[in-house]
Design a protein around this motif. Structure first.
Motif, PDB file in Angstrom:
ATOM      1  N   ALA A 115      60.468  13.169  36.416  1.00  0.00           N
ATOM      2  CA  ALA A 115      61.722  13.848  36.512  1.00  0.00           C
ATOM      3  C   ALA A 115      61.206  15.087  37.389  1.00  0.00           C
ATOM      4  O   ALA A 115      62.097  15.586  38.449  1.00  0.00           O
ATOM      5  CB  ALA A 115      61.457  15.009  35.461  1.00  0.00           C
ATOM      6  N   LEU A 116      60.085  15.697  37.278  1.00  0.00           N
ATOM      7  CA  LEU A 116      59.523  16.954  38.564  1.00  0.00           C
ATOM      8  C   LEU A 116      59.246  16.313  39.614  1.00  0.00           C
ATOM      9  O   LEU A 116      59.102  16.618  40.565  1.00  0.00           O
ATOM     10  CB  LEU A 116      57.975  17.244  37.847  1.00  0.00           C
ATOM     11  CG  LEU A 116      58.600  18.014  36.599  1.00  0.00           C
ATOM     12  CD1 LEU A 116      57.055  18.602  36.397  1.00  0.00           C
ATOM     13  CD2 LEU A 116      59.000  19.775  37.436  1.00  0.00           C
ATOM     14  N   LEU A 117      58.462  15.031  39.950  1.00  0.00           N
ATOM     15  CA  LEU A 117      58.932  13.854  40.994  1.00  0.00           C
ATOM     16  C   LEU A 117      59.919  14.063  41.929  1.00  0.00           C
ATOM     17  O   LEU A 117      60.210  14.094  42.894  1.00  0.00           O
ATOM     18  CB  LEU A 117      57.577  12.282  40.701  1.00  0.00           C
ATOM     19  CG  LEU A 117      57.975  11.536  42.077  1.00  0.00           C
ATOM     20  CD1 LEU A 117      56.882  12.301  42.673  1.00  0.00           C
ATOM     21  CD2 LEU A 117      56.863   9.859  41.457  1.00  0.00           C
ATOM     22  N   ILE A 118      60.602  13.384  40.869  1.00  0.00           N
ATOM     23  CA  ILE A 118      62.061  13.080  41.595  1.00  0.00           C
ATOM     24  C   ILE A 118      62.418  14.028  42.195  1.00  0.00           C
ATOM     25  O   ILE A 118      63.252  14.708  42.956  1.00  0.00           O
ATOM     26  CB  ILE A 118      63.006  12.771  40.393  1.00  0.00           C
ATOM     27  CG1 ILE A 118      63.057  10.692  40.255  1.00  0.00           C
ATOM     28  CG2 ILE A 118      64.497  12.247  40.806  1.00  0.00           C
ATOM     29  CD1 ILE A 118      63.312  10.152  38.862  1.00  0.00           C
ATOM     30  N   ALA A 119      62.216  15.359  41.127  1.00  0.00           N
ATOM     31  CA  ALA A 119      62.723  16.763  41.619  1.00  0.00           C
ATOM     32  C   ALA A 119      62.178  17.123  43.038  1.00  0.00           C
ATOM     33  O   ALA A 119      62.481  18.097  43.998  1.00  0.00           O
ATOM     34  CB  ALA A 119      62.804  18.024  40.848  1.00  0.00           C
ATOM     35  N   GLY A 120      60.780  16.905  42.511  1.00  0.00           N
ATOM     36  CA  GLY A 120      60.459  16.949  44.363  1.00  0.00           C
ATOM     37  C   GLY A 120      60.494  16.454  45.472  1.00  0.00           C
ATOM     38  O   GLY A 120      60.595  17.432  46.261  1.00  0.00           O
TER      39      GLY A 120
END
Length: 147
Positions: free
Chosen positions: A77-82
Protein backbone atom coordinates in the motif's frame (compact mmCIF):
# COMPACT_ATOMS: atom_id res chain seq x y z
CA UNK A 1 -11.90 -6.26 -15.04
CA UNK A 2 -12.18 -4.37 -18.31
CA UNK A 3 -14.29 -1.74 -16.61
CA UNK A 4 -11.65 -1.18 -13.96
CA UNK A 5 -8.95 -0.82 -16.58
CA UNK A 6 -11.14 1.67 -18.43
CA UNK A 7 -11.52 3.62 -15.22
CA UNK A 8 -7.81 3.51 -14.49
CA UNK A 9 -6.43 4.43 -17.90
CA UNK A 10 -9.11 6.74 -19.34
CA UNK A 11 -11.36 8.24 -16.69
CA UNK A 12 -8.71 9.00 -14.04
CA UNK A 13 -6.38 10.93 -16.42
CA UNK A 14 -9.37 12.87 -17.77
CA UNK A 15 -10.48 13.84 -14.26
CA UNK A 16 -6.89 14.70 -13.32
CA UNK A 17 -6.52 16.94 -16.38
CA UNK A 18 -9.80 18.69 -15.64
CA UNK A 19 -8.78 19.26 -12.00
CA UNK A 20 -5.38 20.63 -13.03
CA UNK A 21 -7.01 23.05 -15.47
CA UNK A 22 -9.57 24.18 -12.88
CA UNK A 23 -7.02 24.69 -10.11
CA UNK A 24 -4.60 26.36 -12.54
CA UNK A 25 -7.28 28.80 -13.69
CA UNK A 26 -8.02 29.78 -10.07
CA UNK A 27 -4.57 30.00 -8.49
CA UNK A 28 -2.36 30.30 -11.58
CA UNK A 29 -0.19 27.93 -13.56
CA UNK A 30 3.02 28.45 -11.57
CA UNK A 31 1.25 28.01 -8.24
CA UNK A 32 -0.37 24.81 -9.53
CA UNK A 33 2.98 23.43 -10.68
CA UNK A 34 4.52 24.41 -7.35
CA UNK A 35 1.71 22.67 -5.48
CA UNK A 36 2.19 19.50 -7.51
CA UNK A 37 5.95 19.51 -6.83
CA UNK A 38 5.38 20.23 -3.12
CA UNK A 39 2.95 17.32 -2.71
CA UNK A 40 5.44 15.02 -4.48
CA UNK A 41 8.28 16.09 -2.16
CA UNK A 42 6.24 15.87 1.05
CA UNK A 43 4.62 12.60 -0.02
CA UNK A 44 7.91 10.95 -0.94
CA UNK A 45 9.41 11.86 2.44
CA UNK A 46 6.39 10.50 4.31
CA UNK A 47 6.46 7.28 2.25
CA UNK A 48 10.19 6.90 2.98
CA UNK A 49 9.72 7.32 6.75
CA UNK A 50 6.73 4.98 6.93
CA UNK A 51 8.49 2.52 4.62
CA UNK A 52 11.41 2.22 7.05
CA UNK A 53 8.97 1.52 9.88
CA UNK A 54 7.23 -1.13 7.80
CA UNK A 55 10.54 -2.82 6.98
CA UNK A 56 11.37 -2.89 10.70
CA UNK A 57 7.96 -4.43 11.41
CA UNK A 58 8.54 -7.09 8.73
CA UNK A 59 11.91 -7.93 10.27
CA UNK A 60 10.38 -8.12 13.75
CA UNK A 61 7.73 -10.56 12.51
CA UNK A 62 10.39 -12.71 10.87
CA UNK A 63 12.55 -12.75 14.01
CA UNK A 64 9.55 -14.01 15.99
CA UNK A 65 8.97 -16.70 13.37
CA UNK A 66 5.67 -15.20 12.22
CA UNK A 67 4.51 -14.68 8.67
CA UNK A 68 4.74 -10.95 7.91
CA UNK A 69 1.62 -10.93 5.71
CA UNK A 70 0.06 -7.81 7.21
CA UNK A 71 3.22 -5.66 7.12
CA UNK A 72 3.94 -6.83 3.57
CA UNK A 73 0.49 -5.72 2.43
CA UNK A 74 0.99 -2.42 4.20
CA UNK A 75 4.31 -2.10 2.36
CA UNK A 76 2.50 -2.72 -0.93
CA UNK A 77 0.00 0.00 0.00
CA UNK A 78 2.92 2.35 0.70
CA UNK A 79 4.36 1.52 -2.72
CA UNK A 80 1.03 2.43 -4.31
CA UNK A 81 0.94 5.61 -2.20
CA UNK A 82 4.40 6.57 -3.44
CA UNK A 83 3.47 5.98 -7.06
CA UNK A 84 0.27 8.00 -6.79
CA UNK A 85 2.00 10.84 -4.95
CA UNK A 86 4.65 11.11 -7.65
CA UNK A 87 1.99 11.09 -10.38
CA UNK A 88 0.99 14.68 -11.18
CA UNK A 89 -2.59 15.36 -10.19
CA UNK A 90 -4.80 16.12 -7.25
CA UNK A 91 -7.01 13.01 -7.36
CA UNK A 92 -4.00 10.68 -7.25
CA UNK A 93 -2.44 12.82 -4.50
CA UNK A 94 -5.59 12.44 -2.41
CA UNK A 95 -5.43 8.66 -2.84
CA UNK A 96 -1.72 8.64 -2.00
CA UNK A 97 -2.14 10.71 1.15
CA UNK A 98 -5.10 8.55 2.21
CA UNK A 99 -2.87 5.46 1.95
CA UNK A 100 -0.36 7.19 4.25
CA UNK A 101 -2.86 7.08 7.12
CA UNK A 102 -1.70 4.02 9.10
CA UNK A 103 -5.14 3.06 10.43
CA UNK A 104 -6.71 3.15 6.97
CA UNK A 105 -3.79 1.25 5.45
CA UNK A 106 -3.99 -1.45 8.13
CA UNK A 107 -7.77 -1.79 7.70
CA UNK A 108 -7.34 -2.24 3.94
CA UNK A 109 -4.62 -4.85 4.50
CA UNK A 110 -6.73 -6.77 7.04
CA UNK A 111 -9.74 -6.77 4.69
CA UNK A 112 -7.55 -8.04 1.86
CA UNK A 113 -6.14 -10.80 4.08
CA UNK A 114 -9.64 -11.91 5.00
CA UNK A 115 -10.38 -12.47 1.31
CA UNK A 116 -7.15 -14.36 0.69
CA UNK A 117 -7.14 -17.94 -0.48
CA UNK A 118 -4.31 -20.05 0.86
CA UNK A 119 -2.86 -22.96 -1.09
CA UNK A 120 -1.80 -25.89 1.09
CA UNK A 121 1.16 -28.12 0.25
CA UNK A 122 -1.20 -30.85 -0.99
CA UNK A 123 -2.64 -28.44 -3.58
CA UNK A 124 -5.96 -27.74 -1.89
CA UNK A 125 -7.24 -24.19 -1.61
CA UNK A 126 -8.94 -22.86 1.46
CA UNK A 127 -9.84 -19.61 3.15
CA UNK A 128 -7.17 -17.27 4.43
CA UNK A 129 -5.44 -17.55 7.76
CA UNK A 130 -7.71 -19.11 10.34
CA UNK A 131 -5.16 -19.26 13.12
CA UNK A 132 -5.64 -16.62 15.76
CA UNK A 133 -2.88 -15.07 17.88
CA UNK A 134 -2.36 -17.15 21.01
CA UNK A 135 -3.74 -20.29 19.33
CA UNK A 136 -0.74 -22.52 19.99
CA UNK A 137 -2.45 -25.89 20.10
CA UNK A 138 -0.28 -28.75 18.92
CA UNK A 139 -1.81 -32.00 17.75
CA UNK A 140 0.50 -34.95 18.30
CA UNK A 141 0.36 -37.91 15.94
CA UNK A 142 2.15 -40.29 13.65
CA UNK A 143 2.11 -40.36 9.90
CA UNK A 144 3.49 -42.40 7.07
CA UNK A 145 3.96 -41.64 3.42
CA UNK A 146 2.47 -44.11 0.96
CA UNK A 147 3.94 -44.05 -2.48
Amino acid sequence: MAGRLLLLFIVVPLVETWLLIEVGSRIGALATIGLIILTAIIGSQLVRIQGFRTVQEIQAHQQRGEAPALPLLEGAALLIAGITLLTPGFLTDALGFALLVPALRRRLAVNLLRRAVVMTPDGNAGPGPTRRPGDDRTIEGDYRRDE
